[in-house]
Design an enzyme around this catalytic site. Structure first.
Site, PDB file in Angstrom:
ATOM      1  N   HIS A  50       0.841  -1.210   0.000  1.00  0.00           N
ATOM      2  CA  HIS A  50       0.000   0.000   0.000  1.00  0.00           C
ATOM      3  C   HIS A  50       0.870   1.252   0.000  1.00  0.00           C
ATOM      4  O   HIS A  50       0.539   2.256  -0.648  1.00  0.00           O
ATOM      5  CB  HIS A  50      -0.911   0.023   1.232  1.00  0.00           C
ATOM      6  CG  HIS A  50      -1.909  -1.098   1.272  1.00  0.00           C
ATOM      7  ND1 HIS A  50      -1.791  -2.160   2.141  1.00  0.00           N
ATOM      8  CD2 HIS A  50      -3.024  -1.317   0.549  1.00  0.00           C
ATOM      9  CE1 HIS A  50      -2.806  -2.986   1.965  1.00  0.00           C
ATOM     10  NE2 HIS A  50      -3.566  -2.499   0.993  1.00  0.00           N
ATOM     11  N   GLU A 162      -1.120  -3.790  -9.399  1.00  0.00           N
ATOM     12  CA  GLU A 162      -1.199  -4.828 -10.435  1.00  0.00           C
ATOM     13  C   GLU A 162      -1.303  -6.221  -9.823  1.00  0.00           C
ATOM     14  O   GLU A 162      -1.550  -7.183 -10.527  1.00  0.00           O
ATOM     15  CB  GLU A 162       0.040  -4.762 -11.339  1.00  0.00           C
ATOM     16  CG  GLU A 162      -0.010  -3.589 -12.295  1.00  0.00           C
ATOM     17  CD  GLU A 162       1.133  -3.581 -13.286  1.00  0.00           C
ATOM     18  OE1 GLU A 162       2.099  -4.358 -13.096  1.00  0.00           O
ATOM     19  OE2 GLU A 162       1.072  -2.787 -14.232  1.00  0.00           O
ATOM     20  N   LYS A 163      -1.091  -6.332  -8.505  1.00  0.00           N
ATOM     21  CA  LYS A 163      -1.183  -7.665  -7.900  1.00  0.00           C
ATOM     22  C   LYS A 163      -2.586  -8.236  -8.109  1.00  0.00           C
ATOM     23  O   LYS A 163      -2.734  -9.399  -8.451  1.00  0.00           O
ATOM     24  CB  LYS A 163      -0.846  -7.612  -6.421  1.00  0.00           C
ATOM     25  CG  LYS A 163      -0.956  -8.977  -5.818  1.00  0.00           C
ATOM     26  CD  LYS A 163      -0.455  -9.035  -4.425  1.00  0.00           C
ATOM     27  CE  LYS A 163      -1.036 -10.253  -3.768  1.00  0.00           C
ATOM     28  NZ  LYS A 163      -2.460 -10.097  -3.505  1.00  0.00           N
TER      29      LYS A 163
END
Ligand code: PAF
Length: 293
Positions: A50, A162-163
């Protein structure tokens, strides 16, 4: 859930991070922000992944909003919404550290005043495959809350990791299909030194499982390196690495084009290799860019 107003909190640079939990307070605080305004949406339990998103937002925009909301709509009946970690004080500390201007941390009642919405965003076929196939209703819950948070925070740009590659593809599709006036930026996956993708779920891994979990990124990286030999080689190489570790319970290993519309050995050019697997009962996902041919 936020139980009291935190008000303004000092930040590292001497400015203040404002923390609000109601629509009215958000509206007033949003009016004070300078353009361009970026948003990073989270379910809290913030980690370095994050922080990477918040830094990307900070580098790009004049003002950064972080939202912290554990969205019940995206949890399935067997997924434990009640047990999802909610370390609000630590999350606010991380937001202050990352120079966030405004945190919106609403209660479930604030987000869904009439209970679970009957009108919701239907993700279409892309929401039914991959993660959507094993988590029915998940993406309708994600898109509904993302749309609401976009309306509430009114950012010019929004950053997503993008995970959660399928989530990112669906949010991009929603923005185009619904003509939403916001730019979506995908941020590359933040990884641990052994390659494991950073995730709130990693905290559920025992030390032994944590060792095993590194197999996922190793398999993806080996698969990506085989890109020049074609799609079949990519899938076989990654699958061999996963198969060599019996403690990995493979759910899916998929090669797709970058918009997740075409799948399998026929995919060419810039593609994505995605994996979902259980390690010691914890479901992990990861993906990597692959150039085929
Ligand atoms: O990626 C997440 O953490 C969530 O799915 C999101 C985008 C904050 C919506 O609840």
């Amino acid at each position: 859930m936020i139980t009291h107003e935190y008000g303004k909190q000092p930040r590292v640079n001497g400015a203040q991070t404002e923390v609000v939990s109601t629509r009215e307070a958000l509206r007033a605080a949003r009016r004070r922000l300078r353009s361009e305004v970026a948003v990073v949406m989270t379910m809290g339990a913030l980690h370095d992944g994050h922080a990477t998103l918040l830094r990307a937002a900070r580098e790009r925009a004049q003002s950064v909003i972080a939202t912290i909301f554990v969205n019940p709509m995206q949890f399935g009946p067997t997924e434990d919404f009640a047990k999802y970690p909610r370390p609000l004080d630590a999350d606010l500390e991380l937001c202050r550290h990352e120079d966030v201007d405004l945190v919106f941390a609403p209660s479930t009642e604030t987000m869904y005043p009439n209970g679970t919405p009957a009108v919701r965003v239907h993700p279409g076929p892309l929401g039914e495959i991959l993660e959507g196939a094993s988590r029915r209703g998940h993406f309708a819950g994600v898109l509904t809350v993302v749309l609401k948070l976009l309306h509430l925070t009114r950012p010019e740009v929004a950053f997503f990791g993008e995970k959660d590659f399928q989530q990112l593809a669906l949010i991009r599709a929603m923005v185009v299909d619904m003509d939403l006036p916001v730019e979506i930026v995908g941020v590359p996956i933040a990884r641990e030194p052994d390659g494991l993708a950073r995730s709130s779920r990693n905290q559920y891994l025992s030390p032994a499982d944590r060792e095993v979990a590194g197999t996922l990124s190793r398999a993806l990286m080996a698969g990506a390196e085989a890109g020049a030999s074609g799609a079949d080689a990519v899938l076989k190489t990654a699958s061999d690495v996963l198969a060599a570790q019996p403690a990995v319970e493979l759910d899916q290993l998929v090669l797709a084009d970058a918009s997740l519309r075409a799948f399998g050995p026929a995919v060419t050019g810039s593609a994505r290799l995605l994996v979902a697997a259980r390690v010691g009962g914890t479901r992990l996902i990861d993906n990597i860019a692959v150039e085929i041919g």
